[in-house]
Design an enzyme around this catalytic site. Sequence first.
Site, short mmCIF file in Angstrom:
data_model
loop_
_atom_site.label_atom_id
_atom_site.label_comp_id
_atom_site.label_asym_id
_atom_site.label_seq_id
_atom_site.Cartn_x
_atom_site.Cartn_y
_atom_site.Cartn_z
N GLU A 136 0.82 -1.21 0.00
CA GLU A 136 0.00 0.00 0.00
C GLU A 136 0.86 1.26 0.00
OE1 GLU A 136 -0.94 -2.80 1.56
OE2 GLU A 136 -2.75 -3.00 0.36
N THR A 183 4.32 -7.57 -2.27
CA THR A 183 5.21 -7.84 -1.13
C THR A 183 4.93 -9.21 -0.51
OG1 THR A 183 3.68 -6.60 0.28
CG2 THR A 183 5.63 -5.43 -0.52
N ASN A 237 -0.71 -8.03 -2.91
CA ASN A 237 -1.54 -7.33 -3.88
C ASN A 237 -0.74 -6.30 -4.67
OD1 ASN A 237 -1.83 -6.08 -0.99
ND2 ASN A 237 -2.04 -4.38 -2.41
N ASP A 287 -7.01 -6.04 -3.68
CA ASP A 287 -6.12 -6.31 -2.54
C ASP A 287 -6.20 -7.79 -2.14
OD1 ASP A 287 -4.33 -6.02 -0.44
OD2 ASP A 287 -5.81 -5.18 0.93
N TRP A 342 -4.00 -13.48 7.33
CA TRP A 342 -2.72 -14.06 7.78
C TRP A 342 -2.94 -15.04 8.93
CZ3 TRP A 342 -1.50 -13.93 12.78
CH2 TRP A 342 -2.28 -13.07 13.57
N CYS A 354 -4.29 10.18 8.65
CA CYS A 354 -4.64 9.61 9.95
C CYS A 354 -5.43 8.31 9.87
CB CYS A 354 -5.44 10.62 10.78
SG CYS A 354 -4.82 12.31 10.68
N CYS A 361 -4.44 4.40 10.45
CA CYS A 361 -4.28 3.87 11.81
C CYS A 361 -5.50 4.16 12.70
CB CYS A 361 -3.04 4.47 12.47
SG CYS A 361 -1.49 3.83 11.82
N HIS A 362 -6.12 5.31 12.50
CA HIS A 362 -7.17 5.73 13.45
C HIS A 362 -8.58 5.50 12.94
CE1 HIS A 362 -4.45 7.35 16.46
NE2 HIS A 362 -3.73 7.85 15.47
N MET A 399 3.37 6.91 17.66
CA MET A 399 2.74 8.06 16.99
C MET A 399 3.82 9.04 16.59
SD MET A 399 0.15 9.82 15.91
CE MET A 399 0.13 11.53 15.37
CA CA Z 1 -2.67 -5.27 1.08
#
Ligand code: CA
Length: 681
Positions: free
Chosen positions: A192, A248, A268, A313, A401, A607, A610-611, A648
């Site tokens: 990504e 990856t 992806n 993805d 995973w 943001c 993660c948020h 952070m």
């Molecule tokens: Ca991915």
Amino acid sequence: MAFTATAQGPPEPSAAMVDDKRIDRIDEDEPGAWLAYGRGYNEHRFSPLAQINRETVKDLGLVWTRRIEVRHRLQSSPIVVDGVIYYTDSWSVVSAVDADTGETIWTFDPKTRKRVARWSCCGGPINRGVAVYQGRVYTATFDARLVAIDAANGEKVWEVDTADYRSRIPYTISGAPLAAAGKVFIGNSGSEWDHRGYVTAYDAATGEKAWRFFTVPGDPSEPFEHPELEEAAKTWNGEWWKLGGGGTVWNAMTYDTDLHTVYVGTGNGTPWSRRIRSPGGGDNLFLSSIVALHPDTGRMKWYYQTTPGDNWDYTATQDMVLADMVVDGEERKVVMQAPKNGFFYVLDRRDGELLRAHAYGAMTWATHIDMETGRPVENPDVVWEEKPQWILPGNTGSHNWEPMAFDARKGLMYIPTHDTPFFFALPEDYQKTGVYSPRERTMNLGVAMGAYRVKLIEEAGEPPERKGFLKAFDPLTGETVWKVRNKSATIGGVLATAGGLVFQGDGSGAFSAYDSESGELLWEFDSYGSIIAPPVTYQLGNTQYVAVVAGSSFAYYDYGKLLVFALGAVAELSVPPTRDLAIPKQPPMTASAEELAQGDKLYHQFCASCHGYRARGHRNADLRIMSVSVHGAFHKIVREGLLLELGMDSFSEDLDETETELIRLYIISRANIDREAAGLQ
Ligand code: CA
């Protein structure tokens, strides 16, 4: 195992003398051990231990716990060798503890740079565990180093930077290394984040680089690094290399001792949208593929692409299980995988021949696999570039995973699955102009984000409910023999045992044991956390243990922990203090609608990964419940790195003071909307 110190050079390591043969013979010689990521090289995650079984599991109790000092997700799969458990935390810190008592033998802190946390795909640092091999413990750090540690004393032997390839954005590693055939193999994460995927083999003894296999071609104006890429490049169009291409190898690698082969699962494409990534089409090799490599040379033996021209993805980075089985009357050596795309593949691992491909999860994107061509038949009514929509599986896949477990005697795979749709739509500017503007220092998904996305979702309607299921699946017939619904759509990895049990945790904190014949729930334990890591089992003396790493739950003020269980044990977990998740009354709103739209855009650019979208955080800090004092420190946190130690990073290079304030005001606006919806005054 005995050893002899050599006269030349440094003394030989004295613990954990694990080698290929020992791992390969684990079932015959060491039923009580867990020597590699998936227990043995075949990745079955099946233990022959049966002291804990259908009848006795009711007496299973907690023996001891070890606190893990992080509040990030924990995915570590412990390894148990010679009476020692090796496990990691999210920052790749390795702990070696006595598997009987839980006492610390050593810890190794690789001092992972906290600044890399923001380059995570999905909410902070992660580490899935170590490899133990020839007296050493290998850990791959989230900042993309591979470190060899002396298993006897926890001291570093060597360290290499695996990210010695150009990149605008730092490479990261979340997966466990694979050690086999005298080498340590490691990939990386971050499709990504505009990365080009590769896997590298290092000499296990010295750390010297042996070879590197790139999973996608680079800039075609430069020489191909290896011959496979010349063929791969013919399946790409446009200028994919400018955003890396993806692919990856962020999770699964499996070593085949019979055929001396390493299988790697690739990720992806970047961006997700193939129209943007490779205009004019193309399969985009070797995205979303199982690639079989020669461990000595890195040359490719064969590949099988699960999702040609990946557009969703749909990684093929999920665990790969090896088995010998009779298929249509013929003895086959197979590799099995349940990648994100919802189809369960059985391939002949000598040449990659497709033997079976049954759907194991709910899907809308494709109807079936054409067994003649080996390709999925995409659903002609589900073209998200034409009609933005919720698609199953979503980007988290039918299976991700979290590893599955295989009972070879029954021929059943126990798969952690979820139905989690994703809303796919092209970005607004691309939709209007046909030109994609890559975003700097932020994810390039090639899908709509922010207010435009919200608008499209409102038009399309609510998504189907998210659900998690544990399924007992027959890879040959495609039959789901039984399934149970998890308490959470967030699900954990799986362990199966000869005791007729299947163990799994989930996001509700429940750690459960099911009857492997029927799926009946036989035992349950509340961890007051969130369990996504796979459990393991081992035996010391006459006692069988079950161990699992539990992450902290957002519902409690708590940390992670390693939990170890045995029959008749009665230790208790103290109940952590609960966190008030109600959105508090917000500071004053001073922004105009126009300013809020800017804040929305910036929030989703910097943001949201993660948020959470629309500030609905579930993994990391939920910004809607920030206290008055956190609001007061907001600029110091965002621009000065006040909370860097928690992962952070400072965004001073990305956001000025005005922009930071617009983000804060956008969060307030979202909190107010959600407060109102919750009926709070
Ligand atoms: Ca991915």
